[in-house]
Design a protein around this motif. Structure first.
Motif, mmCIF file in Angstrom:
data_model
loop_
_atom_site.group_PDB
_atom_site.id
_atom_site.type_symbol
_atom_site.label_atom_id
_atom_site.label_comp_id
_atom_site.label_asym_id
_atom_site.label_seq_id
_atom_site.Cartn_x
_atom_site.Cartn_y
_atom_site.Cartn_z
ATOM 1 N N PHE A 194 -2.699 -1.697 -11.602
ATOM 2 C CA PHE A 194 -3.059 -1.951 -10.205
ATOM 3 C C PHE A 194 -4.049 -0.879 -9.767
ATOM 4 O O PHE A 194 -4.193 0.159 -10.421
ATOM 5 C CB PHE A 194 -1.827 -1.987 -9.294
ATOM 6 C CG PHE A 194 -0.905 -0.807 -9.464
ATOM 7 C CD1 PHE A 194 -1.111 0.363 -8.755
ATOM 8 C CD2 PHE A 194 0.155 -0.860 -10.356
ATOM 9 C CE1 PHE A 194 -0.278 1.456 -8.919
ATOM 10 C CE2 PHE A 194 0.996 0.221 -10.534
ATOM 11 C CZ PHE A 194 0.783 1.382 -9.821
ATOM 12 N N ALA A 195 -4.742 -1.152 -8.668
ATOM 13 C CA ALA A 195 -5.779 -0.237 -8.184
ATOM 14 C C ALA A 195 -5.180 1.049 -7.629
ATOM 15 O O ALA A 195 -4.151 1.038 -6.956
ATOM 16 C CB ALA A 195 -6.615 -0.925 -7.097
ATOM 17 N N ALA A 252 4.746 5.430 -9.865
ATOM 18 C CA ALA A 252 3.684 4.544 -10.355
ATOM 19 C C ALA A 252 4.177 3.683 -11.514
ATOM 20 O O ALA A 252 3.888 2.481 -11.574
ATOM 21 C CB ALA A 252 2.469 5.364 -10.779
ATOM 22 N N CYS A 253 4.946 4.273 -12.427
ATOM 23 C CA CYS A 253 5.458 3.510 -13.568
ATOM 24 C C CYS A 253 6.494 2.479 -13.116
ATOM 25 O O CYS A 253 6.577 1.392 -13.700
ATOM 26 C CB CYS A 253 6.014 4.444 -14.629
ATOM 27 S SG CYS A 253 4.708 5.365 -15.497
ATOM 28 N N GLY A 286 3.722 -12.816 -4.693
ATOM 29 C CA GLY A 286 2.508 -12.863 -3.879
ATOM 30 C C GLY A 286 2.003 -11.539 -3.358
ATOM 31 O O GLY A 286 1.193 -11.507 -2.433
ATOM 32 N N TYR A 287 2.435 -10.421 -3.944
ATOM 33 C CA TYR A 287 2.019 -9.102 -3.470
ATOM 34 C C TYR A 287 0.978 -8.477 -4.386
ATOM 35 O O TYR A 287 1.055 -8.607 -5.606
ATOM 36 C CB TYR A 287 3.215 -8.149 -3.359
ATOM 37 C CG TYR A 287 4.173 -8.535 -2.262
ATOM 38 C CD1 TYR A 287 3.942 -8.126 -0.951
ATOM 39 C CD2 TYR A 287 5.273 -9.327 -2.531
ATOM 40 C CE1 TYR A 287 4.813 -8.498 0.067
ATOM 41 C CE2 TYR A 287 6.146 -9.704 -1.516
ATOM 42 C CZ TYR A 287 5.913 -9.286 -0.222
ATOM 43 O OH TYR A 287 6.767 -9.659 0.784
ATOM 44 N N THR A 288 0.027 -7.782 -3.784
ATOM 45 C CA THR A 288 -0.949 -6.973 -4.488
ATOM 46 C C THR A 288 -0.582 -5.517 -4.235
ATOM 47 O O THR A 288 -0.438 -5.110 -3.082
ATOM 48 C CB THR A 288 -2.378 -7.246 -3.960
ATOM 49 O OG1 THR A 288 -2.695 -8.616 -4.204
ATOM 50 C CG2 THR A 288 -3.402 -6.350 -4.615
ATOM 51 N N VAL A 289 -0.411 -4.736 -5.300
ATOM 52 C CA VAL A 289 -0.027 -3.328 -5.180
ATOM 53 C C VAL A 289 -1.280 -2.459 -5.240
ATOM 54 O O VAL A 289 -2.145 -2.654 -6.098
ATOM 55 C CB VAL A 289 0.949 -2.922 -6.304
ATOM 56 C CG1 VAL A 289 1.255 -1.421 -6.252
ATOM 57 C CG2 VAL A 289 2.233 -3.743 -6.220
ATOM 58 N N VAL A 290 -1.345 -1.478 -4.327
ATOM 59 C CA VAL A 290 -2.453 -0.537 -4.282
ATOM 60 C C VAL A 290 -1.877 0.850 -3.990
ATOM 61 O O VAL A 290 -1.132 1.015 -3.020
ATOM 62 C CB VAL A 290 -3.478 -0.909 -3.185
ATOM 63 C CG1 VAL A 290 -4.609 0.103 -3.127
ATOM 64 C CG2 VAL A 290 -4.012 -2.317 -3.399
ATOM 65 N N GLY A 291 -2.218 1.825 -4.828
ATOM 66 C CA GLY A 291 -1.788 3.205 -4.601
ATOM 67 C C GLY A 291 -2.924 4.028 -4.030
ATOM 68 O O GLY A 291 -4.093 3.795 -4.351
ATOM 69 N N VAL A 292 -2.583 5.020 -3.192
ATOM 70 C CA VAL A 292 -3.588 5.883 -2.571
ATOM 71 C C VAL A 292 -3.142 7.341 -2.699
ATOM 72 O O VAL A 292 -1.997 7.669 -2.386
ATOM 73 C CB VAL A 292 -3.778 5.562 -1.068
ATOM 74 C CG1 VAL A 292 -4.865 6.451 -0.451
ATOM 75 C CG2 VAL A 292 -4.084 4.096 -0.842
ATOM 76 N N SER A 293 -4.072 8.181 -3.153
ATOM 77 C CA SER A 293 -3.812 9.624 -3.184
ATOM 78 C C SER A 293 -5.100 10.356 -2.846
ATOM 79 O O SER A 293 -6.154 9.738 -2.676
ATOM 80 C CB SER A 293 -3.306 10.065 -4.563
ATOM 81 O OG SER A 293 -4.364 10.051 -5.504
ATOM 82 N N LEU A 339 0.865 -1.172 0.000
ATOM 83 C CA LEU A 339 0.000 0.000 0.000
ATOM 84 C C LEU A 339 0.900 1.220 0.000
ATOM 85 O O LEU A 339 1.663 1.420 0.941
ATOM 86 C CB LEU A 339 -0.887 -0.021 1.252
ATOM 87 C CG LEU A 339 -1.947 1.060 1.383
ATOM 88 C CD1 LEU A 339 -3.058 0.860 0.349
ATOM 89 C CD2 LEU A 339 -2.534 1.047 2.788
ATOM 90 N N TYR A 340 0.824 2.003 -1.087
ATOM 91 C CA TYR A 340 1.698 3.174 -1.128
ATOM 92 C C TYR A 340 0.886 4.451 -1.298
ATOM 93 O O TYR A 340 -0.130 4.476 -1.973
ATOM 94 C CB TYR A 340 2.786 3.017 -2.185
ATOM 95 C CG TYR A 340 2.412 3.328 -3.612
ATOM 96 C CD1 TYR A 340 2.710 4.566 -4.176
ATOM 97 C CD2 TYR A 340 1.794 2.381 -4.419
ATOM 98 C CE1 TYR A 340 2.396 4.856 -5.489
ATOM 99 C CE2 TYR A 340 1.475 2.657 -5.738
ATOM 100 C CZ TYR A 340 1.770 3.904 -6.267
ATOM 101 O OH TYR A 340 1.440 4.181 -7.568
ATOM 102 N N PHE A 341 1.335 5.487 -0.609
ATOM 103 C CA PHE A 341 0.684 6.789 -0.614
ATOM 104 C C PHE A 341 1.560 7.769 -1.387
ATOM 105 O O PHE A 341 2.769 7.844 -1.150
ATOM 106 C CB PHE A 341 0.510 7.299 0.827
ATOM 107 C CG PHE A 341 -0.473 6.492 1.620
ATOM 108 C CD1 PHE A 341 -1.795 6.902 1.749
ATOM 109 C CD2 PHE A 341 -0.083 5.316 2.254
ATOM 110 C CE1 PHE A 341 -2.706 6.150 2.485
ATOM 111 C CE2 PHE A 341 -0.984 4.562 2.994
ATOM 112 C CZ PHE A 341 -2.301 4.981 3.106
#
Length: 157
Positions: A90-91, A51-52, A65-72, A36-38
């Motif tokens: 990714f979301a 992001a790229c 085994g990781y799911t990447v999710v960005g938050v802004s 989870l990255y902000f």
């Protein structure tokens, strides 16, 4: 002072809209390891670089085994345009009132061009399958961050 999360702490739950207006919660991701990255703002140079880099590393991250999710703080429409423009796979989640940023310690005072300002603290969290923080990184640099993260997680390119 912003409270920072440490490894072993429970990851704060959230429910946010993604780039398509669908609700995504941490509970939905339970059972998966999540990165989870902000980031401060979609379509800005540093955030695009980061992001790229995630996009370009997605195969190795998902393979491990990781799911990447960005938050802004961006609205879903802008996130959708960002995702489409840069081919992100990714979301991207929208947190316009920065409540989830605050819960993770990714909102607060920071230095910006020599001045103290309040805003997004570029941060990344690795969350275990059970919802526990495995890794918390604050004030990360956009350039090279994903490579450093992969190294910390023992993931080859």
């Amino acid at each position: 002072m912003t409270t920072r999360l440490e490894p072993g702490a429970p990851a704060p739950d959230f429910a946010l809209l993604d780039q398509d207006g669908s609700r995504v919660s941490l509970a939905d991701l339970r059972g998966r390891r999540v990165i989870l990255y902000f980031y401060p703002a979609a379509m800005t140079p540093g955030c695009t670089t980061e992001a790229c880099d995630f996009r370009d590393s997605i195969s190795s991250l998902q393979g491990a085994g990781y799911t990447v999710v960005g938050v802004s703080r961006d609205e879903p429409e802008k996130l959708r345009a960002f995702r489409e423009r840069d081919g992100l796979t990714f979301a991207l989640l929208s947190d316009p009132d920065h409540a989830v940023h605050s819960a993770y310690g990714a909102w607060g005072e920071k230095m910006n061009y020599g001045k103290v300002v309040e805003g997004v603290i570029r941060s990344t969290f690795v969350i275990d399958q059970d919802g526990t923080i495995a890794l918390a990184q604050y004030n990360v640099k956009a350039t090279g961050h994903v490579a450093r993260l992969r190294k910390a997680l023992g993931i080859d390119a």
